[in-house]
Design a protein around this motif. Structure first.
Motif, mmCIF file in Angstrom:
data_model
loop_
_atom_site.group_PDB
_atom_site.id
_atom_site.type_symbol
_atom_site.label_atom_id
_atom_site.label_comp_id
_atom_site.label_asym_id
_atom_site.label_seq_id
_atom_site.Cartn_x
_atom_site.Cartn_y
_atom_site.Cartn_z
ATOM 1 N N GLU A 1 0.825 -1.201 0.000
ATOM 2 C CA GLU A 1 0.000 0.000 0.000
ATOM 3 C C GLU A 1 0.861 1.255 0.000
ATOM 4 O OE1 GLU A 1 -4.105 1.011 2.081
ATOM 5 O OE2 GLU A 1 -2.502 0.809 3.558
ATOM 6 N N ARG A 2 1.902 1.265 0.804
ATOM 7 C CA ARG A 2 2.762 2.441 0.890
ATOM 8 C C ARG A 2 3.451 2.711 -0.451
ATOM 9 N NH1 ARG A 2 6.455 3.521 6.038
ATOM 10 N NH2 ARG A 2 6.974 1.326 5.787
ATOM 11 N N ARG A 3 3.926 1.657 -1.096
ATOM 12 C CA ARG A 3 4.602 1.834 -2.387
ATOM 13 C C ARG A 3 3.647 2.323 -3.465
ATOM 14 N NH1 ARG A 3 8.467 -3.586 -2.804
ATOM 15 N NH2 ARG A 3 9.926 -3.000 -1.136
ATOM 16 N N ALA A 4 2.444 1.781 -3.471
ATOM 17 C CA ALA A 4 1.473 2.189 -4.477
ATOM 18 C C ALA A 4 1.114 3.657 -4.335
ATOM 19 C CB ALA A 4 0.220 1.322 -4.377
ATOM 20 N N LEU A 5 0.871 4.094 -3.116
ATOM 21 C CA LEU A 5 0.490 5.489 -2.905
ATOM 22 C C LEU A 5 1.640 6.433 -3.219
ATOM 23 C CD1 LEU A 5 -1.649 5.079 0.317
ATOM 24 C CD2 LEU A 5 -2.452 5.698 -1.967
ATOM 25 N N ALA A 6 2.867 6.009 -2.935
ATOM 26 C CA ALA A 6 4.023 6.846 -3.273
ATOM 27 C C ALA A 6 4.157 6.993 -4.786
ATOM 28 C CB ALA A 6 5.290 6.244 -2.674
ATOM 29 N N ALA A 7 3.900 5.916 -5.530
ATOM 30 C CA ALA A 7 4.006 5.969 -6.984
ATOM 31 C C ALA A 7 2.907 6.825 -7.594
ATOM 32 C CB ALA A 7 3.958 4.560 -7.565
ATOM 33 N N LEU A 8 1.710 6.764 -7.041
ATOM 34 C CA LEU A 8 0.580 7.492 -7.615
ATOM 35 C C LEU A 8 0.652 8.987 -7.347
ATOM 36 C CD1 LEU A 8 -2.257 4.967 -6.839
ATOM 37 C CD2 LEU A 8 -1.684 5.849 -9.107
ATOM 38 N N GLY A 9 1.235 9.381 -6.234
ATOM 39 C CA GLY A 9 1.320 10.803 -5.929
ATOM 40 C C GLY A 9 -0.037 11.386 -5.565
ATOM 41 N N GLU A 10 -0.256 12.650 -5.912
ATOM 42 C CA GLU A 10 -1.475 13.350 -5.507
ATOM 43 C C GLU A 10 -2.689 12.820 -6.257
ATOM 44 O OE1 GLU A 10 -3.156 17.944 -5.122
ATOM 45 O OE2 GLU A 10 -1.076 17.557 -5.711
ATOM 46 N N LEU A 11 -3.772 12.626 -5.516
ATOM 47 C CA LEU A 11 -5.036 12.154 -6.073
ATOM 48 C C LEU A 11 -6.150 13.111 -5.657
ATOM 49 C CD1 LEU A 11 -4.579 8.348 -5.332
ATOM 50 C CD2 LEU A 11 -4.766 9.380 -7.615
ATOM 51 N N PRO A 12 -7.276 13.093 -6.374
ATOM 52 C CA PRO A 12 -8.338 14.067 -6.071
ATOM 53 C C PRO A 12 -9.119 13.764 -4.807
ATOM 54 C CG PRO A 12 -9.016 12.615 -7.852
ATOM 55 C CD PRO A 12 -7.569 12.324 -7.594
ATOM 56 N N ALA B 1 -2.667 7.765 5.173
ATOM 57 C CA ALA B 1 -1.232 7.966 5.369
ATOM 58 C C ALA B 1 -0.739 6.987 6.419
ATOM 59 C CB ALA B 1 -0.959 9.394 5.816
ATOM 60 N N VAL B 2 0.359 6.286 6.114
ATOM 61 C CA VAL B 2 0.959 5.393 7.095
ATOM 62 C C VAL B 2 1.776 6.248 8.060
ATOM 63 C CG1 VAL B 2 2.483 3.436 7.469
ATOM 64 C CG2 VAL B 2 1.025 3.500 5.437
ATOM 65 N N VAL B 3 1.340 6.309 9.316
ATOM 66 C CA VAL B 3 1.997 7.132 10.328
ATOM 67 C C VAL B 3 3.121 6.367 11.018
ATOM 68 C CG1 VAL B 3 1.612 8.451 12.450
ATOM 69 C CG2 VAL B 3 -0.129 8.428 10.656
ATOM 70 N N ALA B 4 2.910 5.064 11.207
ATOM 71 C CA ALA B 4 3.916 4.238 11.874
ATOM 72 C C ALA B 4 3.659 2.780 11.529
ATOM 73 C CB ALA B 4 3.868 4.438 13.387
ATOM 74 N N VAL B 5 4.709 1.978 11.593
ATOM 75 C CA VAL B 5 4.595 0.535 11.393
ATOM 76 C C VAL B 5 5.092 -0.163 12.642
ATOM 77 C CG1 VAL B 5 5.338 -1.453 10.031
ATOM 78 C CG2 VAL B 5 4.844 0.719 8.887
ATOM 79 N N GLY B 6 4.248 -1.018 13.215
ATOM 80 C CA GLY B 6 4.609 -1.748 14.416
ATOM 81 C C GLY B 6 5.216 -3.101 14.093
ATOM 82 N N ALA C 1 -5.219 7.717 -15.200
ATOM 83 C CA ALA C 1 -4.400 8.643 -15.975
ATOM 84 C C ALA C 1 -2.939 8.645 -15.553
ATOM 85 C CB ALA C 1 -4.968 10.056 -15.843
ATOM 86 N N ASN C 2 -2.626 8.088 -14.394
ATOM 87 C CA ASN C 2 -1.248 8.096 -13.919
ATOM 88 C C ASN C 2 -0.373 7.229 -14.827
ATOM 89 O OD1 ASN C 2 1.132 7.264 -12.136
ATOM 90 N ND2 ASN C 2 0.115 8.809 -10.880
ATOM 91 N N ARG C 3 0.779 7.713 -15.163
ATOM 92 C CA ARG C 3 1.688 6.997 -16.067
ATOM 93 C C ARG C 3 2.966 6.535 -15.370
ATOM 94 N NH1 ARG C 3 -2.216 6.194 -18.102
ATOM 95 N NH2 ARG C 3 -3.023 6.873 -20.131
ATOM 96 N N ALA C 4 2.973 6.587 -14.050
ATOM 97 C CA ALA C 4 4.146 6.123 -13.310
ATOM 98 C C ALA C 4 4.276 4.612 -13.444
ATOM 99 C CB ALA C 4 4.022 6.507 -11.837
ATOM 100 N N ALA C 5 5.501 4.124 -13.363
ATOM 101 C CA ALA C 5 5.709 2.678 -13.357
ATOM 102 C C ALA C 5 5.103 2.097 -12.091
ATOM 103 C CB ALA C 5 7.206 2.365 -13.405
ATOM 104 N N GLY C 6 4.597 0.883 -12.205
ATOM 105 C CA GLY C 6 3.972 0.269 -11.044
ATOM 106 C C GLY C 6 3.994 -1.239 -11.131
ATOM 107 N N PRO C 7 3.731 -1.910 -10.026
ATOM 108 C CA PRO C 7 3.696 -3.376 -10.017
ATOM 109 C C PRO C 7 2.426 -3.869 -10.686
ATOM 110 C CG PRO C 7 2.944 -2.534 -7.923
ATOM 111 C CD PRO C 7 3.382 -1.335 -8.718
ATOM 112 N N PRO C 8 2.383 -5.127 -11.103
ATOM 113 C CA PRO C 8 1.129 -5.676 -11.629
ATOM 114 C C PRO C 8 0.033 -5.622 -10.566
ATOM 115 C CG PRO C 8 2.977 -7.141 -12.109
ATOM 116 C CD PRO C 8 3.486 -6.113 -11.146
ATOM 117 N N ALA C 9 -1.132 -5.160 -10.953
ATOM 118 C CA ALA C 9 -2.256 -5.125 -10.021
ATOM 119 C C ALA C 9 -2.691 -6.549 -9.693
ATOM 120 C CB ALA C 9 -3.421 -4.354 -10.624
ATOM 121 N N ARG C 10 -3.024 -6.772 -8.420
ATOM 122 C CA ARG C 10 -3.406 -8.114 -7.975
ATOM 123 C C ARG C 10 -4.587 -8.647 -8.775
ATOM 124 N NH1 ARG C 10 -4.568 -8.683 -1.693
ATOM 125 N NH2 ARG C 10 -2.426 -7.886 -1.679
#
Length: 291
Positions: free
Chosen positions: A68-79, A84-89, A128-137
């Motif tokens: 999830e964190r990687r996907a959101l970083a790749a997508l950037g700003e969305l409408p 937001a991941v605040v912490a990982v335990g 519309a995002n054209r960033a590289a990304g992993p295959p969607a599940r």
């Protein structure tokens, strides 16, 4: 309520409190409240007013935190707002998996049969995002789901659900026969269930659960046409997103496959998911009545 999964970990408020107190003492005094959810991957608790704690129920959900964190970083700003991941335990207190603390998003989960303004805008913004990304599940060719869908249709036909297996097979066959996606790499969310769509005053304000996001067939993000909308609102969504006929047919097939797989599995353990599966099947005309 019975556990949803045979390998599900026991999670309760006491465990969450021990984990938070032990690893994030700055939040030790915040109230912890379990959240009612139709989710099948995580147990979710509200932490104070501005945070949520999400603990994977099974080993298979543990990798979703980083996905999830990687996907959101790749997508950037969305409408619309996204978590937001605040912490990982870390594993602890007898709980063997990593877990996450997210920022709270305001809004109420979407409800079947009610409109969600801005949904088409969101689907198009992700696409519309054209960033590289992993295959969607769930972005692979529909044929990869064929055996699972057919087995689920057979299984559901053996229950007491008012299910028209022949009609379901016809919907599935039409989707399989439709030309497959051959367009450019396309980002999708991959899990636009009503519970992942947050509304404020009837407008989409936030979207949860991005672990399935990636690049693949855009048909998967058409599933709200059947798991959320009605015959009266479905056409406007289709006009706004403007899929070709083949993509629309594959979207119907994906909505069907998800519902027929979910309903036999969750009908006695997850009333939210099973009710939504029945809603989908009714909208597709393969369930003669809903409960």
């Amino acid at each position: 309520m019975a556990r949803m999964h045979a390998d599900e970990h026991a999670i309760d408020t006491t465990l969450v409190r021990r984990l938070v107190h032990g690893q994030f003492p700055r939040w030790a005094d915040l109230p912890i409240t379990p959240l009612a959810s139709g989710g099948t991957v995580n147990a979710v608790y509200r932490l104070g007013d501005s945070l949520t704690v999400r603990l994977p129920l099974t080993e298979g959900g543990a990798a979703d935190i980083e996905k999830e964190r990687r996907a959101l970083a790749a997508l950037g700003e969305l409408p619309m707002a996204v978590p937001a991941v605040v912490a990982v335990g870390e594993p602890g207190e007898g709980y063997p998996l990593p877990w996450a603390v997210h920022g709270w998003l305001d809004g109420a989960p979407a409800l079947e049969g009610r409109p969600a303004r801005g949904l088409a805008e969101f689907v198009l913004a992700v696409r519309a995002n054209r960033a590289a990304g992993p295959p969607a599940r769930r972005g692979r060719p529909l044929s990869t789901m064929d055996s699972f869908a057919r087995e689920a249709i057979d299984e559901l036909s053996r229950t007491d659900e008012p299910f028209d297996a022949a009609a379901a097979r016809a919907v599935w066959a039409e989707a399989l026969d439709a030309p497959q996606w051959t367009g450019p790499p396309c980002w999708v969310h991959g899990d636009l269930m009503p519970g992942n769509l947050l509304l404020r005053d009837g407008r989409l304000s936030g979207v949860l659960d991005w672990a399935t996001a990636g690049v693949g067939d855009p048909a998967i993000d058409l599933i709200p046409a059947w798991n959320l909308l009605t015959a009266d609102t479905r056409g406007a969504f289709r006009d706004a997103v403007a899929p070709d006929d083949a993509t629309w047919a594959r979207g119907r097939g994906r909505a069907l496959a998800m519902a027929v797989i979910q309903l036999p599995y969750y009908r006695h353990t997850n009333p939210v998911i099973s009710a939504n599966a029945r809603y989908v099947l009714a909208e597709l005309g393969v369930l003669t009545s809903s409960r």
